[in-house]
Design an enzyme around this catalytic site. Structure first.
Site, PDB file in Angstrom:
ATOM      1  N   ARG A  61      60.051  32.604  38.293  1.00  0.00           N
ATOM      2  CA  ARG A  61      60.851  33.654  38.940  1.00  0.00           C
ATOM      3  C   ARG A  61      60.352  34.034  40.335  1.00  0.00           C
ATOM      4  O   ARG A  61      61.075  34.620  41.117  1.00  0.00           O
ATOM      5  CB  ARG A  61      60.917  34.900  38.055  1.00  0.00           C
ATOM      6  CG  ARG A  61      59.622  35.654  37.948  1.00  0.00           C
ATOM      7  CD  ARG A  61      59.770  36.928  37.155  1.00  0.00           C
ATOM      8  NE  ARG A  61      58.475  37.581  37.012  1.00  0.00           N
ATOM      9  CZ  ARG A  61      58.267  38.631  36.256  1.00  0.00           C
ATOM     10  NH1 ARG A  61      59.247  39.150  35.546  1.00  0.00           N
ATOM     11  NH2 ARG A  61      57.075  39.184  36.179  1.00  0.00           N
ATOM     12  N   HIS A  64      56.579  32.769  42.235  1.00  0.00           N
ATOM     13  CA  HIS A  64      55.734  31.859  43.038  1.00  0.00           C
ATOM     14  C   HIS A  64      55.295  30.674  42.202  1.00  0.00           C
ATOM     15  O   HIS A  64      54.750  30.868  41.128  1.00  0.00           O
ATOM     16  CB  HIS A  64      54.412  32.530  43.468  1.00  0.00           C
ATOM     17  CG  HIS A  64      54.543  33.892  44.043  1.00  0.00           C
ATOM     18  ND1 HIS A  64      54.943  34.099  45.332  1.00  0.00           N
ATOM     19  CD2 HIS A  64      54.290  35.121  43.522  1.00  0.00           C
ATOM     20  CE1 HIS A  64      54.934  35.403  45.566  1.00  0.00           C
ATOM     21  NE2 HIS A  64      54.548  36.035  44.493  1.00  0.00           N
ATOM     22  N   MET A  65      55.412  29.479  42.744  1.00  0.00           N
ATOM     23  CA  MET A  65      54.786  28.320  42.102  1.00  0.00           C
ATOM     24  C   MET A  65      53.267  28.531  42.157  1.00  0.00           C
ATOM     25  O   MET A  65      52.732  28.890  43.205  1.00  0.00           O
ATOM     26  CB  MET A  65      55.147  27.022  42.833  1.00  0.00           C
ATOM     27  CG  MET A  65      56.628  26.681  42.805  1.00  0.00           C
ATOM     28  SD  MET A  65      57.339  26.606  41.143  1.00  0.00           S
ATOM     29  CE  MET A  65      56.690  25.037  40.586  1.00  0.00           C
ATOM     30  N   GLY A  73      51.848  30.744  40.152  1.00  0.00           N
ATOM     31  CA  GLY A  73      51.649  32.018  39.451  1.00  0.00           C
ATOM     32  C   GLY A  73      50.690  32.959  40.155  1.00  0.00           C
ATOM     33  O   GLY A  73      50.393  32.819  41.350  1.00  0.00           O
ATOM     34  N   ILE A  74      50.187  33.935  39.399  1.00  0.00           N
ATOM     35  CA  ILE A  74      49.264  34.936  39.945  1.00  0.00           C
ATOM     36  C   ILE A  74      47.979  34.260  40.432  1.00  0.00           C
ATOM     37  O   ILE A  74      47.480  34.552  41.504  1.00  0.00           O
ATOM     38  CB  ILE A  74      48.926  36.013  38.878  1.00  0.00           C
ATOM     39  CG1 ILE A  74      50.168  36.858  38.533  1.00  0.00           C
ATOM     40  CG2 ILE A  74      47.781  36.906  39.344  1.00  0.00           C
ATOM     41  CD1 ILE A  74      50.706  37.709  39.660  1.00  0.00           C
ATOM     42  N   SER A  77      35.217  47.912  35.739  1.00  0.00           N
ATOM     43  CA  SER A  77      34.192  46.997  36.270  1.00  0.00           C
ATOM     44  C   SER A  77      34.223  45.646  35.572  1.00  0.00           C
ATOM     45  O   SER A  77      33.198  44.987  35.447  1.00  0.00           O
ATOM     46  CB  SER A  77      32.804  47.615  36.118  1.00  0.00           C
ATOM     47  OG  SER A  77      32.390  47.531  34.764  1.00  0.00           O
ATOM     48  N   ALA A 132      42.338  31.460  33.803  1.00  0.00           N
ATOM     49  CA  ALA A 132      43.229  30.377  34.219  1.00  0.00           C
ATOM     50  C   ALA A 132      42.889  29.062  33.527  1.00  0.00           C
ATOM     51  O   ALA A 132      43.771  28.328  33.094  1.00  0.00           O
ATOM     52  CB  ALA A 132      43.150  30.195  35.737  1.00  0.00           C
ATOM     53  N   HIS A 151      15.282  17.596  41.330  1.00  0.00           N
ATOM     54  CA  HIS A 151      14.475  18.579  42.070  1.00  0.00           C
ATOM     55  C   HIS A 151      14.632  18.329  43.570  1.00  0.00           C
ATOM     56  O   HIS A 151      14.652  17.178  43.981  1.00  0.00           O
ATOM     57  CB  HIS A 151      13.004  18.421  41.666  1.00  0.00           C
ATOM     58  CG  HIS A 151      12.077  19.270  42.475  1.00  0.00           C
ATOM     59  ND1 HIS A 151      11.901  20.613  42.232  1.00  0.00           N
ATOM     60  CD2 HIS A 151      11.280  18.960  43.535  1.00  0.00           C
ATOM     61  CE1 HIS A 151      11.025  21.092  43.102  1.00  0.00           C
ATOM     62  NE2 HIS A 151      10.627  20.114  43.908  1.00  0.00           N
TER      63      HIS A 151
END
Length: 468
Positions: free
Chosen positions: A36, A38-39, A41-42, A181, A322, A447
């Site tokens: 609906r 944005h390609m 998503g959030i 938090s 995600a 190391h």
């Protein structure tokens, strides 16, 4: 007009939905995805990615302020908040447009609009051109979640912000209150505090980062306080009195702590008090889908109990990450294609928080392992004992490992410090391969690297630590 028919329709093109669609297409399923807004998503547009871009800017700024420590000179250091935001939005845009390319490449049909499921196997999409009817034997819900808004603490975009406002700030806060938090709250607190905002964090639980191991939370809190943040635990914001002006204004927060109300004045409030699933308007109740506290109830295979209807990612509940959504997307696509699959185990999913210092963990905390009845061995190793950490000027941190004393199974790993969000994956792979302490002890770590602390922490759990 007859409905277009598919093998699979995915509703929502976030990191769960678009990944499910790609995997389904790879397996030869005729696939359609409905989005609906944005390609990506959030996560790609307003979450994981743009926040990391902004946090990277604040990290570089922090290092510039420390230039003298590294034998460097940098005078009159400052930042341009608009340019920081512009870079963040550019990064998000680049990735979001990349999703469109992936859909084309995998021959997945994209329908932009608002979806409803009027009946089993049917999807109706309200687009800007009218209504498009689709049908499929299988439907995957990947509609995600949005910020929870508490009564009286609702965002207005001026004085009180959600994460979206915080990613496109109308001004640089001078006195900032962050409510909550968890990962979102503490990342924004870290960003704005580093850029000079006088930052207070209010947490209702007894510690910051409440989902993390208690020892890691305490270590992180000490660093936040050192950086000038004020942390209020077991505290609750009861009321916000807003006094807006043309260029901002003030907010008086009524904070209850220890049974008493304190009043404190701020110019900006960020509310990060959790999320609610996007379950409304889809017609789920009429289909017989069970919804519990805004999340769709599913089994271990993301099945909703309605034949051919699955739910993945944030809409299907915790952990709200995600990478969990993506993994579930792949699993469901393979399940629909008739493959043999394994359920996603929440305790095998790592959590990463990009505050300063970073925090990362996988598996059980020390307290949780004890609660589950394990006889445990715990190892710890501090960053101050690691050559690479000292060379980087990042001595503040620790790695903690929790083992089953009887079997040597790695039950959990918890880290705080520089780049731990990258290091945690070593333990994630170890747990996936059912590694024991012996396997980890016999592994040769290169190391000088920060990863050597992972080795030392394992050794410490079994009283074999070398560099401490």
């Amino acid at each position: 007009m007859a409905a277009q028919t598919y093998d699979l329709i995915v509703i929502g093109a976030g990191p769960g939905g678009y990944v499910a669609a790609i995997r389904a297409a790879q397996l030869g399923l005729k696939t359609c995805i409905v989005e609906r807004e944005h390609m990506g998503g959030i996560c790609l547009n307003w979450g994981c990615i743009p926040t990391k871009a902004m946090l990277r800017s604040s990290e570089v700024f922090h290092l510039m302020e420390r230039a003298k420590e590294f034998g460097l000179k940098a005078d009159n250091i400052s930042y341009d908040l608009d340019a920081v935001v512009k870079r963040s939005r550019g990064v998000a845009k680049q990735l979001s447009s990349g999703i469109g390319h992936l859909m084309k490449k995998n021959k997945i049909d994209v329908v932009m609009g608002e979806a409803t499921i009027p009946a089993k196997g049917q999807v109706s999409v309200k687009t800007d051109k009218g209504t498009t009817e689709l049908s499929a034997k299988n439907i995957v819900l990947a509609t995600g979640a949005r910020a929870r808004e508490l009564p009286g603490l609702e965002a207005d975009g001026n004085l009180v912000w959600t994460y979206k406002h915080a990613l496109q700030p109308v001004r640089m806060p001078k006195r900032l209150l962050v409510i909550g938090s968890g990962a979102i709250g503490i990342e924004f607190a870290s960003f704005y505090n580093t850029l000079g905002a006088d930052t207070t964090v209010v947490e209702v639980m007894d510690r910051v980062l409440p989902v993390e191991d208690a020892e890691i939370s305490a270590f992180a809190k000490k660093q936040f306080v050192k950086q000038g943040m004020k942390i209020m635990e077991k505290a609750m914001v009861k009321q916000l009195d807003r006094a807006p002006t043309a260029d901002g204004g003030t907010v008086t927060a009524h904070i209850e702590v220890g049974g008493k109300i304190q009043k404190q004045e701020f110019d900006t409030v960020i509310s990060a008090v959790g999320i609610v699933g996007n379950v409304e308007g889809l017609g789920l109740e009429a289909l017989g889908v069970t919804i519990d506290r805004t999340h769709v109830v599913t089994d271990a295979y993301c099945r909703t109990g309605v034949d051919g209807l699955y739910a993945i990612g944030d809409i299907a509940g915790a952990p709200w990450l995600a990478h969990k959504a993506s993994h579930e997307g792949v699993m469901v696509a393979e399940l629909i294609a008739g493959k043999s699959v394994h359920p996603v185990k929440p305790e095998s999913i790592a959590g990463c928080t990009y505050c300063h210092p970073q925090v990362a963990s996988v598996g059980y905390s020390e307290a949780k392992a004890k609660e589950l009845g394990y006889d445990i061995k715990v190892g710890r190793f501090p960053f101050i004992g690691n050559g690479k950490a000292i060379a980087l000027g990042e001595q503040e941190g620790m790695v903690k490992t929790v083992f089953d004393a009887k079997t040597g199974e790695l039950l959990g790993a918890h880290m705080v410090g520089a780049e731990v969000t990258e290091m945690i994956q070593g333990y994630v792979v170890g747990r996936q391969l059912e590694t024991t302490e012996e396997d980890l002890m016999h592994t040769v770590f290169p190391h000088p690297t920060l990863s050597e602390m992972m080795h030392e922490s394992v050794l410490d759990a079994f009283d074999r630590v070398i560099h401490m």
